[in-house]
Design a protein around this motif. Sequence first.
Motif, PDB file in Angstrom:
ATOM      1  N   PHE A  34       3.677  29.289 -25.418  1.00 31.62           N
ATOM      2  CA  PHE A  34       3.515  29.175 -26.861  1.00 31.62           C
ATOM      3  C   PHE A  34       2.305  29.995 -27.294  1.00 31.62           C
ATOM      4  CE2 PHE A  34       5.726  25.243 -25.713  1.00 31.62           C
ATOM      5  CZ  PHE A  34       6.727  25.180 -26.667  1.00 31.62           C
ATOM      6  N   ASP A  35       2.429  30.680 -28.409  1.00 30.74           N
ATOM      7  CA  ASP A  35       1.314  31.464 -28.933  1.00 30.74           C
ATOM      8  C   ASP A  35       0.242  30.587 -29.557  1.00 30.74           C
ATOM      9  OD1 ASP A  35       2.255  34.254 -28.455  1.00 30.74           O
ATOM     10  OD2 ASP A  35       3.925  33.572 -29.705  1.00 30.74           O
ATOM     11  N   ASP A  36       0.642  29.466 -30.167  1.00 29.54           N
ATOM     12  CA  ASP A  36      -0.311  28.550 -30.801  1.00 29.54           C
ATOM     13  C   ASP A  36       0.020  27.123 -30.412  1.00 29.54           C
ATOM     14  OD1 ASP A  36      -2.028  30.227 -32.646  1.00 29.54           O
ATOM     15  OD2 ASP A  36      -0.033  30.808 -33.350  1.00 29.54           O
ATOM     16  N   LEU A  37      -1.026  26.365 -30.090  1.00 33.16           N
ATOM     17  CA  LEU A  37      -0.919  24.928 -29.845  1.00 33.16           C
ATOM     18  C   LEU A  37      -1.782  24.254 -30.905  1.00 33.16           C
ATOM     19  CD1 LEU A  37      -1.268  24.858 -25.939  1.00 33.16           C
ATOM     20  CD2 LEU A  37       0.836  24.890 -27.302  1.00 33.16           C
ATOM     21  N   PHE A  38      -1.139  23.695 -31.919  1.00 35.37           N
ATOM     22  CA  PHE A  38      -1.859  23.244 -33.104  1.00 35.37           C
ATOM     23  C   PHE A  38      -2.494  21.874 -32.907  1.00 35.37           C
ATOM     24  CE2 PHE A  38       1.341  25.964 -35.496  1.00 35.37           C
ATOM     25  CZ  PHE A  38       0.419  26.969 -35.787  1.00 35.37           C
ATOM     26  N   GLU A  39      -3.773  21.785 -33.263  1.00 39.42           N
ATOM     27  CA  GLU A  39      -4.476  20.510 -33.308  1.00 39.42           C
ATOM     28  C   GLU A  39      -4.208  19.838 -34.653  1.00 39.42           C
ATOM     29  OE1 GLU A  39      -6.127  19.209 -30.855  1.00 39.42           O
ATOM     30  OE2 GLU A  39      -6.588  20.903 -29.500  1.00 39.42           O
ATOM     31  N   ASP A  40      -4.420  18.524 -34.696  1.00 36.62           N
ATOM     32  CA  ASP A  40      -4.329  17.785 -35.944  1.00 36.62           C
ATOM     33  C   ASP A  40      -5.267  18.400 -36.982  1.00 36.62           C
ATOM     34  OD1 ASP A  40      -3.656  15.698 -37.708  1.00 36.62           O
ATOM     35  OD2 ASP A  40      -5.362  14.482 -37.045  1.00 36.62           O
ATOM     36  N   GLY A  41      -4.750  18.660 -38.169  1.00 33.41           N
ATOM     37  CA  GLY A  41      -5.559  19.220 -39.235  1.00 33.41           C
ATOM     38  C   GLY A  41      -5.585  20.734 -39.295  1.00 33.41           C
ATOM     39  N   ALA A  42      -4.983  21.409 -38.320  1.00 38.50           N
ATOM     40  CA  ALA A  42      -4.934  22.871 -38.332  1.00 38.50           C
ATOM     41  C   ALA A  42      -4.151  23.358 -39.552  1.00 38.50           C
ATOM     42  CB  ALA A  42      -4.279  23.393 -37.052  1.00 38.50           C
ATOM     43  N   THR A  43      -4.494  24.558 -40.018  1.00 31.25           N
ATOM     44  CA  THR A  43      -3.757  25.176 -41.119  1.00 31.25           C
ATOM     45  C   THR A  43      -3.400  26.609 -40.760  1.00 31.25           C
ATOM     46  OG1 THR A  43      -5.762  25.924 -42.259  1.00 31.25           O
ATOM     47  CG2 THR A  43      -4.884  23.758 -42.885  1.00 31.25           C
ATOM     48  N   PHE A  44      -2.341  27.091 -41.353  1.00 26.62           N
ATOM     49  CA  PHE A  44      -1.945  28.496 -41.212  1.00 26.62           C
ATOM     50  C   PHE A  44      -1.120  28.852 -42.433  1.00 26.62           C
ATOM     51  CE2 PHE A  44       1.204  25.866 -39.073  1.00 26.62           C
ATOM     52  CZ  PHE A  44       2.422  26.359 -39.531  1.00 26.62           C
ATOM     53  N   ASP A  45      -0.896  30.143 -42.626  1.00 25.51           N
ATOM     54  CA  ASP A  45      -0.178  30.608 -43.813  1.00 25.51           C
ATOM     55  C   ASP A  45       1.222  31.101 -43.458  1.00 25.51           C
ATOM     56  OD1 ASP A  45      -2.386  30.087 -45.415  1.00 25.51           O
ATOM     57  OD2 ASP A  45      -3.181  32.123 -45.212  1.00 25.51           O
ATOM     58  N   VAL A  46       2.132  30.874 -44.370  1.00 25.98           N
ATOM     59  CA  VAL A  46       3.456  31.499 -44.363  1.00 25.98           C
ATOM     60  C   VAL A  46       3.566  32.206 -45.710  1.00 25.98           C
ATOM     61  CG1 VAL A  46       5.944  31.137 -44.307  1.00 25.98           C
ATOM     62  CG2 VAL A  46       4.455  29.771 -42.824  1.00 25.98           C
ATOM     63  N   GLY A  47       3.379  33.512 -45.697  1.00 24.49           N
ATOM     64  CA  GLY A  47       3.257  34.225 -46.953  1.00 24.49           C
ATOM     65  C   GLY A  47       2.039  33.726 -47.709  1.00 24.49           C
ATOM     66  N   ASP A  48       2.225  33.338 -48.968  1.00 24.42           N
ATOM     67  CA  ASP A  48       1.135  32.822 -49.783  1.00 24.42           C
ATOM     68  C   ASP A  48       1.026  31.299 -49.710  1.00 24.42           C
ATOM     69  OD1 ASP A  48       0.521  35.379 -50.623  1.00 24.42           O
ATOM     70  OD2 ASP A  48       1.720  35.237 -52.461  1.00 24.42           O
ATOM     71  N   LEU A  49       1.851  30.677 -48.906  1.00 24.59           N
ATOM     72  CA  LEU A  49       1.834  29.221 -48.761  1.00 24.59           C
ATOM     73  C   LEU A  49       0.960  28.813 -47.575  1.00 24.59           C
ATOM     74  CD1 LEU A  49       5.634  28.447 -49.214  1.00 24.59           C
ATOM     75  CD2 LEU A  49       3.845  28.314 -50.956  1.00 24.59           C
ATOM     76  N   THR A  50       0.244  27.717 -47.726  1.00 27.98           N
ATOM     77  CA  THR A  50      -0.554  27.166 -46.634  1.00 27.98           C
ATOM     78  C   THR A  50       0.166  25.961 -46.043  1.00 27.98           C
ATOM     79  OG1 THR A  50      -2.642  27.911 -47.590  1.00 27.98           O
ATOM     80  CG2 THR A  50      -2.758  26.107 -46.009  1.00 27.98           C
ATOM     81  N   VAL A  51       0.241  25.928 -44.734  1.00 31.13           N
ATOM     82  CA  VAL A  51       0.869  24.827 -44.004  1.00 31.13           C
ATOM     83  C   VAL A  51      -0.221  24.052 -43.283  1.00 31.13           C
ATOM     84  CG1 VAL A  51       2.585  24.184 -42.277  1.00 31.13           C
ATOM     85  CG2 VAL A  51       2.943  26.229 -43.699  1.00 31.13           C
ATOM     86  N   ARG A  52      -0.176  22.726 -43.409  1.00 31.13           N
ATOM     87  CA  ARG A  52      -1.131  21.848 -42.717  1.00 31.13           C
ATOM     88  C   ARG A  52      -0.408  21.056 -41.649  1.00 31.13           C
ATOM     89  NH1 ARG A  52      -2.749  16.439 -43.778  1.00 31.13           N
ATOM     90  NH2 ARG A  52      -1.552  16.463 -45.734  1.00 31.13           N
ATOM     91  N   VAL A  53      -1.062  20.889 -40.501  1.00 27.09           N
ATOM     92  CA  VAL A  53      -0.493  20.160 -39.370  1.00 27.09           C
ATOM     93  C   VAL A  53      -1.033  18.738 -39.354  1.00 27.09           C
ATOM     94  CG1 VAL A  53      -0.356  20.044 -36.852  1.00 27.09           C
ATOM     95  CG2 VAL A  53      -0.221  22.268 -38.014  1.00 27.09           C
ATOM     96  N   MET A  54      -0.135  17.778 -39.269  1.00 25.59           N
ATOM     97  CA  MET A  54      -0.497  16.362 -39.096  1.00 25.59           C
ATOM     98  C   MET A  54      -0.007  15.894 -37.735  1.00 25.59           C
ATOM     99  SD  MET A  54       0.705  14.653 -42.733  1.00 25.59           S
ATOM    100  CE  MET A  54       0.385  12.984 -42.143  1.00 25.59           C
ATOM    101  N   LEU A  55      -0.897  15.349 -36.922  1.00 20.56           N
ATOM    102  CA  LEU A  55      -0.459  14.701 -35.691  1.00 20.56           C
ATOM    103  C   LEU A  55       0.303  13.437 -36.071  1.00 20.56           C
ATOM    104  CD1 LEU A  55      -0.526  14.546 -32.570  1.00 20.56           C
ATOM    105  CD2 LEU A  55      -2.662  13.239 -32.806  1.00 20.56           C
ATOM    106  N   SER A  56       1.544  13.300 -35.557  1.00 18.58           N
ATOM    107  CA  SER A  56       2.412  12.168 -35.920  1.00 18.58           C
ATOM    108  C   SER A  56       3.029  11.549 -34.671  1.00 18.58           C
ATOM    109  CB  SER A  56       3.516  12.632 -36.875  1.00 18.58           C
ATOM    110  OG  SER A  56       2.987  13.218 -38.037  1.00 18.58           O
ATOM    111  N   PRO A  57       2.209  10.955 -33.787  1.00 14.66           N
ATOM    112  CA  PRO A  57       2.748  10.423 -32.536  1.00 14.66           C
ATOM    113  C   PRO A  57       3.572   9.166 -32.751  1.00 14.66           C
ATOM    114  CG  PRO A  57       0.457   9.805 -32.774  1.00 14.66           C
ATOM    115  CD  PRO A  57       0.768  10.729 -33.924  1.00 14.66           C
ATOM    116  N   GLY A  58       4.276   8.792 -31.708  1.00 14.58           N
ATOM    117  CA  GLY A  58       5.101   7.589 -31.719  1.00 14.58           C
ATOM    118  C   GLY A  58       6.427   7.869 -31.053  1.00 14.58           C
TER     119      GLY A  58
END
Length: 304
Positions: free
Chosen positions: A137-161
């Motif tokens: 994998f090129d990226d392993l995202f931590e909880d709270g990480a952000t990245f862009d898709v075009g002009d949109l910002t995506v936020r990562v939420m850890l959602s275990p269970g």
Amino acid sequence: MTSELEQRVVRHSPSTGAGSPHVWGIYEPDTGSIQYICADPTTRKAALIDVVWNFDPASFATSTQSIDQVLNLVKEHGLTVERVLDTHPHADHVMASAHLKARTGAPNAIGAKVREIAQLWRDYYNTPDAFDPEADFDDLFEDGATFDVGDLTVRVMLSPGHTLGSITYVCGNAAFVHDTFMQPDSGTSRADFPGGSADDLWHSLQAILDLPSDTRLFVGHDYGADGRDRPEWEATVDDHKARNVHVKDGTAKADYIKTRTDRDKTLALPDRMLAALQINLRAGRLPDAESDGGHYLKMPVDKF
């Protein structure tokens, strides 16, 4: 007449304005999975989320039918793929991550806790040197990480269970909540796989319900429900608070955990699980070819 649950259904959930993505959901009937295209209306840049590499559990034959369908939709709508994303190492289908990376040139990603999931399954498969998430994998995202898709910002939420490392992608008023919620008439997803926890899942569900009330929640699976023979995958936070049969407003944590645990005791392992995980922990890449050029999987006996 063929039920829509047996068809490859595609639906478009349009952007609602600035900062809101277009979302296409693509239903895969063999596994009840929903694959997603999340696109910026302005730049036409897109992320592909939880796409399926088709796998027959009886013959172990593969096909790229779902991959081809998703990429044809990308082309049809004039999109450019910027990201290939998965929410967790799926137990019920084989992920298309490696194929999509090769065909689009876009980087692939998953949650950082895949490292812990990989260690768990190295033990189950007795393959101490298998699985290298950093390489696959090129990226392993931590909880709270952000990245862009075009002009949109995506936020990562850890959602275990469901798994110990599942993540949710939040993009504007869209959240890709994978195997946490099902549709309101079906409740929530199972939490009995290795590393899973009904208690953790409860907290993940509550965190998702804390998103703005009009957030569109896009789930990972649908199998229909009593009185409903068409697949559904979108509902708002408010919809779930009002109608979700497991966690609507007023549900006590202890009652939810009992409901979820009792239900999980009745469920069989997914028929693709023991094959899929050793592929998905390689980002959808088969084990290296052996001397005859073939690829082979290893199956644990009497461990489940």
